[in-house]
Design a protein around this motif. Structure first.
Motif, PDB file in Angstrom:
ATOM      1  N   ILE A 114       0.836  -1.212   0.000  1.00 46.20           N
ATOM      2  CA  ILE A 114       0.000   0.000   0.000  1.00 46.20           C
ATOM      3  C   ILE A 114       0.865   1.254   0.000  1.00 46.20           C
ATOM      4  CG2 ILE A 114      -1.656   1.325   1.358  1.00 46.20           C
ATOM      5  CD1 ILE A 114      -2.799  -1.370   2.313  1.00 46.20           C
ATOM      6  N   LEU A 115       1.907   1.252   0.821  1.00 40.50           N
ATOM      7  CA  LEU A 115       2.794   2.419   0.887  1.00 40.50           C
ATOM      8  C   LEU A 115       3.486   2.653  -0.449  1.00 40.50           C
ATOM      9  CD1 LEU A 115       4.136   4.622   2.619  1.00 40.50           C
ATOM     10  CD2 LEU A 115       5.885   2.938   3.240  1.00 40.50           C
ATOM     11  N   GLY A 116       3.965   1.573  -1.079  1.00 41.09           N
ATOM     12  CA  GLY A 116       4.642   1.722  -2.375  1.00 41.09           C
ATOM     13  C   GLY A 116       3.743   2.295  -3.440  1.00 41.09           C
ATOM     14  N   TYR A 130      11.354   9.144 -12.124  1.00 38.92           N
ATOM     15  CA  TYR A 130      11.173   7.695 -12.023  1.00 38.92           C
ATOM     16  C   TYR A 130      12.466   7.000 -11.588  1.00 38.92           C
ATOM     17  CZ  TYR A 130       9.635   2.981 -13.232  1.00 38.92           C
ATOM     18  OH  TYR A 130       9.293   1.659 -13.177  1.00 38.92           O
ATOM     19  N   PHE A 131      13.600   7.380 -12.197  1.00 37.11           N
ATOM     20  CA  PHE A 131      14.847   6.682 -11.919  1.00 37.11           C
ATOM     21  C   PHE A 131      15.624   7.261 -10.739  1.00 37.11           C
ATOM     22  CE2 PHE A 131      14.712   5.781 -16.680  1.00 37.11           C
ATOM     23  CZ  PHE A 131      14.115   4.551 -16.486  1.00 37.11           C
ATOM     24  N   LEU A 132      15.536   8.574 -10.533  1.00 35.91           N
ATOM     25  CA  LEU A 132      16.351   9.229  -9.508  1.00 35.91           C
ATOM     26  C   LEU A 132      15.525   9.969  -8.461  1.00 35.91           C
ATOM     27  CD1 LEU A 132      19.237  10.699 -11.716  1.00 35.91           C
ATOM     28  CD2 LEU A 132      19.115   8.467 -10.579  1.00 35.91           C
ATOM     29  N   GLY A 133      14.211   9.799  -8.484  1.00 38.43           N
ATOM     30  CA  GLY A 133      13.373  10.485  -7.499  1.00 38.43           C
ATOM     31  C   GLY A 133      13.404  11.991  -7.640  1.00 38.43           C
ATOM     32  N   GLY A 134      13.729  12.469  -8.849  1.00 35.83           N
ATOM     33  CA  GLY A 134      13.784  13.906  -9.063  1.00 35.83           C
ATOM     34  C   GLY A 134      14.910  14.589  -8.318  1.00 35.83           C
ATOM     35  N   ASN A 135      15.910  13.813  -7.865  1.00 35.15           N
ATOM     36  CA  ASN A 135      17.016  14.360  -7.050  1.00 35.15           C
ATOM     37  C   ASN A 135      16.477  15.187  -5.894  1.00 35.15           C
ATOM     38  OD1 ASN A 135      18.418  14.512 -10.141  1.00 35.15           O
ATOM     39  ND2 ASN A 135      19.577  13.499  -8.523  1.00 35.15           N
ATOM     40  N   ALA A 136      15.400  14.697  -5.274  1.00 39.29           N
ATOM     41  CA  ALA A 136      14.751  15.439  -4.195  1.00 39.29           C
ATOM     42  C   ALA A 136      14.765  14.706  -2.866  1.00 39.29           C
ATOM     43  CB  ALA A 136      13.299  15.749  -4.591  1.00 39.29           C
ATOM     44  N   LEU A 137      15.232  13.457  -2.843  1.00 43.09           N
ATOM     45  CA  LEU A 137      15.199  12.672  -1.609  1.00 43.09           C
ATOM     46  C   LEU A 137      16.368  13.049  -0.701  1.00 43.09           C
ATOM     47  CD1 LEU A 137      14.313   9.262  -3.243  1.00 43.09           C
ATOM     48  CD2 LEU A 137      12.851  10.527  -1.660  1.00 43.09           C
ATOM     49  N   PRO A 138      16.139  13.176   0.617  1.00 39.33           N
ATOM     50  CA  PRO A 138      17.229  13.513   1.546  1.00 39.33           C
ATOM     51  C   PRO A 138      18.304  12.433   1.556  1.00 39.33           C
ATOM     52  CG  PRO A 138      15.077  13.784   2.593  1.00 39.33           C
ATOM     53  CD  PRO A 138      14.837  13.081   1.288  1.00 39.33           C
ATOM     54  N   TRP A 139      19.523  12.829   1.834  1.00 41.49           N
ATOM     55  CA  TRP A 139      20.650  11.903   1.783  1.00 41.49           C
ATOM     56  C   TRP A 139      20.525  10.781   2.802  1.00 41.49           C
ATOM     57  CZ3 TRP A 139      23.535  11.443   6.235  1.00 41.49           C
ATOM     58  CH2 TRP A 139      23.461  12.480   7.151  1.00 41.49           C
ATOM     59  N   TRP A 140      19.966  11.070   3.977  1.00 42.17           N
ATOM     60  CA  TRP A 140      19.902  10.041   5.010  1.00 42.17           C
ATOM     61  C   TRP A 140      18.861   8.972   4.671  1.00 42.17           C
ATOM     62  CZ3 TRP A 140      15.223   9.776   7.614  1.00 42.17           C
ATOM     63  CH2 TRP A 140      14.400  10.900   7.531  1.00 42.17           C
ATOM     64  N   ILE A 141      17.793   9.351   3.984  1.00 38.77           N
ATOM     65  CA  ILE A 141      16.816   8.348   3.541  1.00 38.77           C
ATOM     66  C   ILE A 141      17.426   7.468   2.458  1.00 38.77           C
ATOM     67  CG2 ILE A 141      14.650   8.044   2.286  1.00 38.77           C
ATOM     68  CD1 ILE A 141      13.460  10.295   3.823  1.00 38.77           C
ATOM     69  N   SER A 277       9.076   4.784  -4.726  1.00 38.35           N
ATOM     70  CA  SER A 277       8.485   3.638  -4.044  1.00 38.35           C
ATOM     71  C   SER A 277       9.555   2.732  -3.454  1.00 38.35           C
ATOM     72  CB  SER A 277       7.605   2.848  -5.004  1.00 38.35           C
ATOM     73  OG  SER A 277       6.455   3.575  -5.347  1.00 38.35           O
ATOM     74  N   VAL A 278      10.623   2.485  -4.218  1.00 40.98           N
ATOM     75  CA  VAL A 278      11.679   1.607  -3.743  1.00 40.98           C
ATOM     76  C   VAL A 278      12.322   2.174  -2.482  1.00 40.98           C
ATOM     77  CG1 VAL A 278      13.952   0.658  -4.280  1.00 40.98           C
ATOM     78  CG2 VAL A 278      12.133   0.575  -5.989  1.00 40.98           C
ATOM     79  N   VAL A 279      12.666   3.446  -2.506  1.00 38.05           N
ATOM     80  CA  VAL A 279      13.362   4.050  -1.372  1.00 38.05           C
ATOM     81  C   VAL A 279      12.469   4.105  -0.132  1.00 38.05           C
ATOM     82  CG1 VAL A 279      14.362   6.196  -0.506  1.00 38.05           C
ATOM     83  CG2 VAL A 279      14.981   5.362  -2.777  1.00 38.05           C
ATOM     84  N   ILE A 280      11.229   4.533  -0.288  1.00 37.38           N
ATOM     85  CA  ILE A 280      10.349   4.653   0.874  1.00 37.38           C
ATOM     86  C   ILE A 280      10.052   3.283   1.476  1.00 37.38           C
ATOM     87  CG2 ILE A 280       8.082   5.394   1.671  1.00 37.38           C
ATOM     88  CD1 ILE A 280      10.062   7.657   1.011  1.00 37.38           C
TER      89      ILE A 280
END
Length: 716
Positions: A114-116, A130-141, A277-280
Motif C-alpha cells: 500500500i505504501l509503495g 522515475y529513476f532518480l526520485g527527481g534528485n529530491a530525496l534527503p541523503w539520510w533516507i 516507491s523503492v526508497v520509501i
C-alpha cells in the motif's frame, strides 16, 4: 517425529563437553523402550544436568534451548547416516508458525504494498523522477535505502558461516568483495560521480569519453554488463526466496510458486513507483530488519553464557588479530571445519590478507558498479549529500546486521555443534536459522524476524528491478531511437522494460536447477573484467573509449577462461592474472588509437576534478582558464581512507564482541570507533564544502545534456 525402532542397548552414553572438560552421562532405559521415549529421557537428563535440577521434573519444563539438540540426538538414537536422518527429520517435522506470526508477515506485506503504491504518483512526471526520485530525496533516507538493499539474506547466511569457522578474524574476509568500497565512496568517489550530473553508469561513459566510436563501444559494454547482472540477480533472488519461503511459510506450495507470489508483490510497487516507491518501502523494510536483527542478538546473549561458548570454540576464535598462519584448530570439536579451512585456502592468513587488500583497494578505486548503489549516489541532491549518504550506509548497516550474524553464529556453535559434528564433511549451515527460530524465539518475534528476512530479499530485488529500465530507456531508447519523446512515454516504457526483465528473471529461475553457481559464475566473470578499465577511467587521462572497451572484453574473457583452464586456482589468487590481462587490453586499445578530443577531456577534468595522472590535460586547461584550481586533496583522501577502514572495521567487530560478551574487547573497540569518528569529523565531515566544491569556467556546459552553466565556484 515418526516412530523409530527400539534401541538395543541397555545404557545410552551421552558425551557432554563443558568448561572443565568432558563428562559422560549414562542414561538407563529398558530394552523395549521406544526411541521417542529414549529421546525424551536424553533431553531431560541433559538439560536438567546442565541446570543442576532434578530430572524427575516434568519434561514440559525443559528450557526451550534444549530442543535444538533433538536433531543430533535423533541421529544417534536411530543409528543411521546423518544425512538420511537429517532429511527424515526435516520431512517429518516441518516448521510450524503460529497464527500470530503469520498475521505479522501478511500485515507487513500489505503495508509495504500500500505504501509503495501511494507514493508512486511522484514517479510518473518524467524519467528523472522515475529513476532518480527527481534528485529530491534527503541523503539520510537514500543511505538507509542503500543499506537495506545491501542487507540480503544470502550474504548474511554466508557471513554466519565465516564467523562460525574463523571467529573474529572473519571480519576481514568480506574485504574480498570488498566491503570497504563504501569508504572510498564516502571519502571522494561519490563526490566525483555526482558532479557528472548523469542518470546511469552508461551515461557517465559519455561524460568521460564523449561521442566517438570508441565511446559508443564503451557505452555498449557497460549497458551489457548492467543488464546481464540484472537478469542474473533476479534469477538468483527467485531461487533464493523460493527456498527460503518453503522452509518457513506453512502453506503447501512449491518453492517456485512462493517465488512468483512474493516477487510479484514486490514488483508491483517497484515497477509502479520507481525510485520513490523503492526508497520509501526500503526505509520501512530496514526498520523491520533492524528490530529483528537486534532481537536475534539479544536472544543469543540470554541463551548462551560465555562458559558455554568457550566449551565449543577453539583457542584464538575470539582473537581479532592474526599472525602468518590462521592457527585455529577445530580438532575434537568439529574436525570437518579444519578441512573446510584448508579448502578455502585461508590457512596462510597473512598472504590471504595482503591479496584481499590488493584486490580490495583496486576494486574500490574503480568506483561503484552500474547497479542500485550507483543509482543511489546519482539520486542525491548534490555532491556533498552524495558523500554523506555513502558514509551513512556504514553507520546504519553494520551494527544491526552483525547483531543478527553474531546471534545466529553463537546459537549454532552452542546448540547445533553435536548435529554439525555428526554430519562429517557435509556440514549444513542452512539449518542454523530454522532451528534458532523454531526452538529459541517466542511467538510474535518469529513473525517479525521472518518479515525482516523476507524484507532483506525484497529490498535487494526491488532495487535491482529499478536499475534495469534506466539502461534500456535512457541509454538505448532515448539516446538512439526516440530522443524527443514525451516524458510520460519514457515512464510507460520503463514499466514495460521492468516487467520484461522480471519475466526473464523468472524464466531463468524456472529452468535452472541451481541458480547459485550459474549466477556466481556470471557475476565473477563480469567483475573480473571490470576492475582495470574502471580504475584507469578515473585516474589516467590517456585511457580512451577503445581502451575501456577492450579492457572490459579481455578481462571478462580471462575471468571465464582461467577457471576453465585452471579449475584448481581460487578466484582470489587468479585475480592478479585477470587484472594483468585486462590492463594489457586497456593500454593496447588506448595507444593503438587516438586519444579523446581535448574538449572532452578538459570538460571532464574541470567538471569532476579527479586527482591522478592528468598533467597534460591540466596544462591545457590552465592555458585557457588560468584561474582553474585542480584537486589537491590526494593526501587527505588517502588518510581518510585508512582511518575510514579502521572505523568501519570497528563498527563490524563491536556488535560481535557485544553478543559474545567480551567486555574488555567491547570497550577497546568502542574507543577505536569513537577516536576514528572524531578524526573523520575534522578531516572529512568538516571539509565537505571544500571537497564537494564545483567549478566550471564560463562557456563550459555541465553534464551530457547541455544543461545550463553552473555559477563559478559554486558550493553544493
Amino acid at each position: 517425529m515418526e516412530k523409530v525402532e527400539e534401541h538395543r542397548l541397555h545404557n545410552f552414553c551421552l558425551r557432554q563437553p563443558d568448561a572443565e572438560g568432558e563428562q559422560i552421562i549414562r542414561i538407563p532405559h529398558r530394552r523395549d523402550q521406544p526411541g521417542e521415549e529414549l529421546l525424551i529421557n536424553i533431553i531431560t537428563f541433559y538439560c536438567f544436568n546442565k541446570a543442576n535440577a532434578s530430572p524427575s521434573q516434568e519434561t514440559e519444563k525443559i528450557p526451550p534451548a534444549c530442543g535444538t539438540f533433538v536433531v543430533a540426538l535423533f541421529v544417534t538414537v536411530v543409528n543411521e547416516p546423518c544425512e538420511q536422518a537429517h532429511q527424515r527429520l526435516k520431512e517429518s517435522a516441518p516448521m510450524q508458525i503460529h497464527m500470530v506470526d503469520i498475521a505479522i508477515i501478511i500485515a507487513y506485506f500489505a503495508v509495504v504494498l500500500i505504501l509503495g503504491i501511494l507514493v508512486s504518483k511522484r514517479a510518473i512526471k518524467d524519467i528523472n523522477s522515475y529513476f532518480l526520485g527527481g534528485n529530491a530525496l534527503p541523503w539520510w533516507i537514500l543511505g538507509v535505502s542503500n543499506a537495506s538493499g545491501m542487507f540480503d539474506i544470502t550474504g548474511t547466511m554466508w557471513l554466519v558461516y565465516i564467523l562460525f569457522v574463523y571467529g573474529l578474524k572473519s571480519v576481514f574476509i568480506p574485504w574480498v568483495w570488498p566491503v570497504f568500497n563504501q569508504i572510498f565512496l564516502m571519502v571522494f568517489l561519490s563526490i566525483w560521480l555526482r558532479r557528472s550530473n548523469v542518470m546511469t553508469g552508461a551515461e557517465w561513459i559519455q561524460t568521460r569519453f564523449g561521442r566517438s566510436n570508441g565511446a559508443r563501444l564503451a557505452h555498449i559494454i557497460v549497458v551489457v554488463f548492467a543488464l546481464v547482472s540484472v537478469i542474473g540477480f533476479i534469477a538468483y533472488d527467485f531461487k533464493g526466496i523460493g527456498k527460503f519461503a518453503k522452509i518457513f511459510l506453512p502453506w503447501d506450495l512449491s518453492p517456485d510458486t512462493y517465488a512468483v507470489i512474493l516477487m510479484s508483490i514486490t514488483a508491483i510497487y517497484a515497477v509502479k513507483g520507481g525510485m520513490f516507491s523503492v526508497v520509501i518501502t526500503e526505509f520501512l523494510q530496514f526498520i523491520v530488519m533492524t528490530i529483528a536483527s537486534i532481537a536475534v542478538g539479544i536472544i543469543a546473549m540470554n541463551a548462551v553464557s560465555p562458559e558455554m561458548l568457550n566449551a565449543v570454540i577453539p583457542a584464538g576464535w575470539k582473537d581479532i588479530t592474526f599472525g602468518w598462519t590462521l592457527d585455529l584448530n577445530w580438532t575434537g570439536l568439529i574436525d570437518a571445519v579444519n578441512t573446510k579451512i584448508e579448502t578455502d585456502g585461508y590457512s596462510l592468513f597473512t598472504i590471504f590478507f595482503m591479496l584481499v587488500l590488493f584486490k580490495g583497494f583496486l576494486v574500490s578505486a574503480a568506483g561503484p558498479a552500474p547497479n542500485y548503489d550507483m543509482q543511489r549516489i546519482l539520486a542525491t541532491r548534490s555532491p556533498k549529500e552524495a558523500a554523506k549518504m555513502s558514509g551513512f550506509v556504514s553507520v546504519v548497516l553494520f551494527f544491526p546486521r552483525y547483531m543478527m550474524i553474531a546471534g545466529l553464529t553463537v546459537l549454532a556453535l552452542v546448540f547445533l555443534s553435536p548435529m554439525l559434528r555428526d554430519m562429517g564433511q557435509g556440514i549444513d549451515f542452512e539449518m542454523v536459522l530454522p532451528y534458532a527460530l523454531k526452538n529459541l524465539i517466542p511467538v510474535g518475534w518469529v513473525g517479525l524476524i521472518l518479515a525482516g528476512l523476507l524484507a532483506a530479499f525484497m529490498s535487494t530485488y526491488a532495487a535491482t528491478i529499478n536499475a534495469a529500465p534506466a539502461y534500456v530507456v535512457n541509454d538505448i531508447y532515448k539516446r538512439f531511437i526516440n530522443p524527443n519523446a514525451e516524458p510520460k512515454r519514457y515512464v510507460r516504457l520503463s514499466y514495460l522494460v521492468s516487467v520484461t526483465f522480471v519475466i526473464l528473471g523468472f524464466a531463468f529461475g524456472f529452468v535452472v536447477e541451481s541458480i547459485n553457481q550459474v549466477t556466481l559464475w556470471i557475476v565473477n566473470a563480469l567483475w573480473g573484467g571490470y576492475t582495470a578499465a574502471n580504475v584507469l577511467k578515473w585516474y589516467w587521462w590517456r585511457l580512451n573509449g577503445y581502451g575501456y572497451f577492450w579492457g572490459m572484453v579481455t578481462g571478462i574473457a580471462a575471468s571465464i577462461a582461467i577457471p576453465l583452464l585452471f579449475p584448481t586456482v581460487a578466484a582470489l589468487y587468479a585475480f592478479p592474472y585477470i587484472l594483468a590481462i585486462s590492463l594489457a587490453g586497456c593500454i593496447a586499445g588506448s595507444y593503438l588509437t587516438d586519444p579523446e578530443p581535448d574538449e572532452v577531456l578538459m570538460k571532464f577534468y574541470m567538471q569532476v576534478r579527479p586527482w591522478g595522472f592528468w598533467k597534460p590535460v591540466l596544462e591545457k586547461v590552465r592555458n585557457q582558464y588560468p584561474e582553474f584550481v585542480p584537486n589537491r586533496y590526494f593526501r587527505r583522501d588517502a588518510l581518510n581512507i585508512i582511518v575510514g577502514i579502521v572505523w568501519q572495521t570497528s563498527l563490524v567487530a563491536l556488535p560481535i564482541f557485544i553478543v559474545i560478551r567480551e567486555t574488555a574487547s567491547v570497550f577497546v573497540t568502542l574507543a577505536i570507533a569513537i577516536i576514528t569518528t572524531v578524526i573523520l569529523k575534522f578531516t572529512w565531515w568538516d571539509k565537505l564544502d571544500e571537497l564537494a566544491q564545483t567549478y566550471l569556467p564560463e562557456g563550459v556546459a555541465q553534464g551530457t545534456q547541455d544543461k545550463p552553466l553552473v555559477p563559478s565556484m559554486e558550493k553544493q
